[in-house]
Design an enzyme around this catalytic site. Structure first.
Site, PDB file in Angstrom:
ATOM      1  N   GLY A  29       0.612  -1.249  -0.187  1.00 25.89           N
ATOM      2  CA  GLY A  29      -0.102  -0.002  -0.053  1.00 25.89           C
ATOM      3  C   GLY A  29       0.800   1.270   0.057  1.00 25.89           C
ATOM      4  N   ILE A  84      -7.103 -10.179 -11.875  1.00 28.66           N
ATOM      5  CA  ILE A  84      -7.795  -9.747 -13.248  1.00 28.66           C
ATOM      6  C   ILE A  84      -9.311  -9.674 -12.770  1.00 28.66           C
ATOM      7  CG2 ILE A  84      -8.399 -10.694 -15.449  1.00 28.66           C
ATOM      8  CD1 ILE A  84      -5.608 -12.114 -15.376  1.00 28.66           C
ATOM      9  N   HIS A  97       0.614   1.224 -13.120  1.00 23.97           N
ATOM     10  CA  HIS A  97       1.313  -0.090 -13.619  1.00 23.97           C
ATOM     11  C   HIS A  97       2.677   0.453 -13.998  1.00 23.97           C
ATOM     12  CE1 HIS A  97       1.985  -3.879 -15.660  1.00 23.97           C
ATOM     13  NE2 HIS A  97       2.495  -3.440 -16.757  1.00 23.97           N
ATOM     14  N   SER A 157       2.918   3.929 -15.580  1.00 23.92           N
ATOM     15  CA  SER A 157       1.765   4.421 -16.389  1.00 23.92           C
ATOM     16  C   SER A 157       0.503   4.372 -15.615  1.00 23.92           C
ATOM     17  CB  SER A 157       1.594   3.670 -17.568  1.00 23.92           C
ATOM     18  OG  SER A 157       2.630   3.392 -18.383  1.00 23.92           O
ATOM     19  N   LEU A 173      -6.306  -6.705 -20.033  1.00 28.30           N
ATOM     20  CA  LEU A 173      -5.354  -6.585 -18.798  1.00 28.30           C
ATOM     21  C   LEU A 173      -4.116  -5.266 -19.063  1.00 28.30           C
ATOM     22  CD1 LEU A 173      -4.195  -7.637 -15.979  1.00 28.30           C
ATOM     23  CD2 LEU A 173      -2.572  -9.153 -17.418  1.00 28.30           C
ATOM     24  N   ASP A 174      -3.979  -4.544 -18.216  1.00 28.72           N
ATOM     25  CA  ASP A 174      -2.977  -3.328 -18.377  1.00 28.72           C
ATOM     26  C   ASP A 174      -3.286  -2.651 -19.564  1.00 28.72           C
ATOM     27  OD1 ASP A 174      -2.155  -3.676 -15.744  1.00 28.72           O
ATOM     28  OD2 ASP A 174      -0.736  -5.261 -16.495  1.00 28.72           O
ATOM     29  N   GLU A 215       6.377   6.604  -8.887  1.00 27.30           N
ATOM     30  CA  GLU A 215       4.716   6.413  -8.998  1.00 27.30           C
ATOM     31  C   GLU A 215       3.983   7.307  -7.881  1.00 27.30           C
ATOM     32  OE1 GLU A 215       3.910   2.195  -8.559  1.00 27.30           O
ATOM     33  OE2 GLU A 215       5.622   1.551  -9.628  1.00 27.30           O
TER      34      GLU A 215
HETATM   35  C1  GRF Z   1       3.127  -0.662  -7.579  1.00 25.59           C
HETATM   36  O1  GRF Z   1       4.330  -0.914  -8.167  1.00 25.59           O
HETATM   37  C2  GRF Z   1       2.192  -0.756  -8.720  1.00 25.59           C
HETATM   38  O2  GRF Z   1       2.666   0.050  -9.891  1.00 25.59           O
HETATM   39  C3  GRF Z   1       1.759  -2.031  -9.079  1.00 25.59           C
HETATM   40  O3  GRF Z   1       1.770  -2.773  -7.914  1.00 25.59           O
HETATM   41  C4  GRF Z   1       2.641  -2.200  -7.029  1.00 25.59           C
HETATM   42  C5  GRF Z   1       2.071  -1.820  -5.689  1.00 25.59           C
HETATM   43  O4  GRF Z   1       2.778  -1.321  -4.704  1.00 25.59           O
HETATM   44  N1  GRF Z   1       0.567  -2.012  -9.760  1.00 25.59           N
HETATM   45  P1  GRF Z   1       2.286  -0.797  -3.463  1.00 25.59           P
HETATM   46  O5  GRF Z   1       1.206  -1.856  -2.659  1.00 25.59           O
HETATM   47  O6  GRF Z   1       1.511   0.505  -3.713  1.00 25.59           O
HETATM   48  O7  GRF Z   1       3.407  -0.326  -2.464  1.00 25.59           O
END
Ligand code: GRF
Length: 220
Positions: A15, A95, A112, A139, A147-148, A177
């Site tokens: 998280g 999914i 992602h 992204s 998917l994605d 991110e």
């Molecule tokens: C992140 O790398 C996100 O891009 C991917 O899953 C991971 C989640 O990490 N979809 P977190 O649980 O938010 O630390």
């Protein structure tokens, strides 16, 4: 007073992206109300974070349902009950049944860790390194049944450096991110970003390419 924009977050793991959203809210950069954090894993760190932040939580186990469709139906019915304006998938590692997605078209986004359309699915850092890429990134896209594969809203890019291994790359990208996702959610909440006729629009104009997160902001 205007009604606050309501978001629900779905997460399966630690998280850290949820934490970044909460921190952005606390800094006053993300004027939204967190109405729910839901997970398919009762021990997800995301649920602990949400609880500590006073956000309602929900854990449902897929093992308690006959199949994917019935789990997704139950999950999204509960999520819908909290009346979110936007669903944010932040490390939700499942999914999702296509029929469960339909009511959320244009109201569900995912982050992602790749420069989509490259490397849908898992092990994106490893695959970028194996391909000899010089650039990597993350992204945020609208979720569709593919998917994605939904329309990409925005990306954050970074160079792959000599000596980068999978873990280092993942760590450096995660920091990006954490900036990218709150910026996109803020612009959706402000009504600036939306999906219209399957195309991502900024201020009413369809984007020819995903927005770029750089110098602390999203730009064309
Ligand atoms: C992140 O790398 C996100 O891009 C991917 O899953 C991971 C989640 O990490 N979809 P977190 O649980 O938010 O630390």
């Amino acid at each position: 007073m205007t009604t606050p924009f309501r978001i629900a977050v779905l997460a399966s793991g630690r998280g850290s992206n949820l934490a970044a959203l909460l921190a952005a809210r606390d800094r006053g950069e993300l004027p939204v109300e967190f109405v729910l954090v839901a997970s398919d894993k009762a021990d997800a760190g995301a649920l602990t974070l949400a609880g500590a932040a006073g956000v309602p939580t929900l854990a449902l186990s897929p093992r308690d349902y006959a199949d994917r469709a019935s789990f997704d139906h139950a999950l999204f019915e509960r999520v819908a009950g909290t009346k979110p304006d936007l669903l944010v998938l932040a490390g939700f590692m499942r999914i999702i049944d296509g029929a469960a997605l339909t009511p959320w078209a244009g109201r569900m986004i995912n982050i992602h860790p790749s420069l989509l359309p490259k490397y849908r699915g898992l092990h994106t850092h490893r695959r970028a390194l194996a391909a000899g890429d010089t650039e990597h990134g993350a992204s945020v896209h609208f979720v569709t049944a593919e998917l994605d594969g939904g329309p990409v809203i925005a990306q954050a890019r970074m160079p792959i450096e000599p000596g980068d291994d999978e873990q280092r790359l993942a760590e450096r990208l995660l920091a990006l991110e954490h900036r990218l996702l709150p910026a996109v959610v803020a612009d959706i909440a402000a009504g600036r970003i939306a999906l219209r006729d399957g195309r991502v629009c900024l201020d009413g104009q369809a984007l020819a390419a995903p927005l770029n997160w750089r110098n602390g902001m999203l730009s064309r």
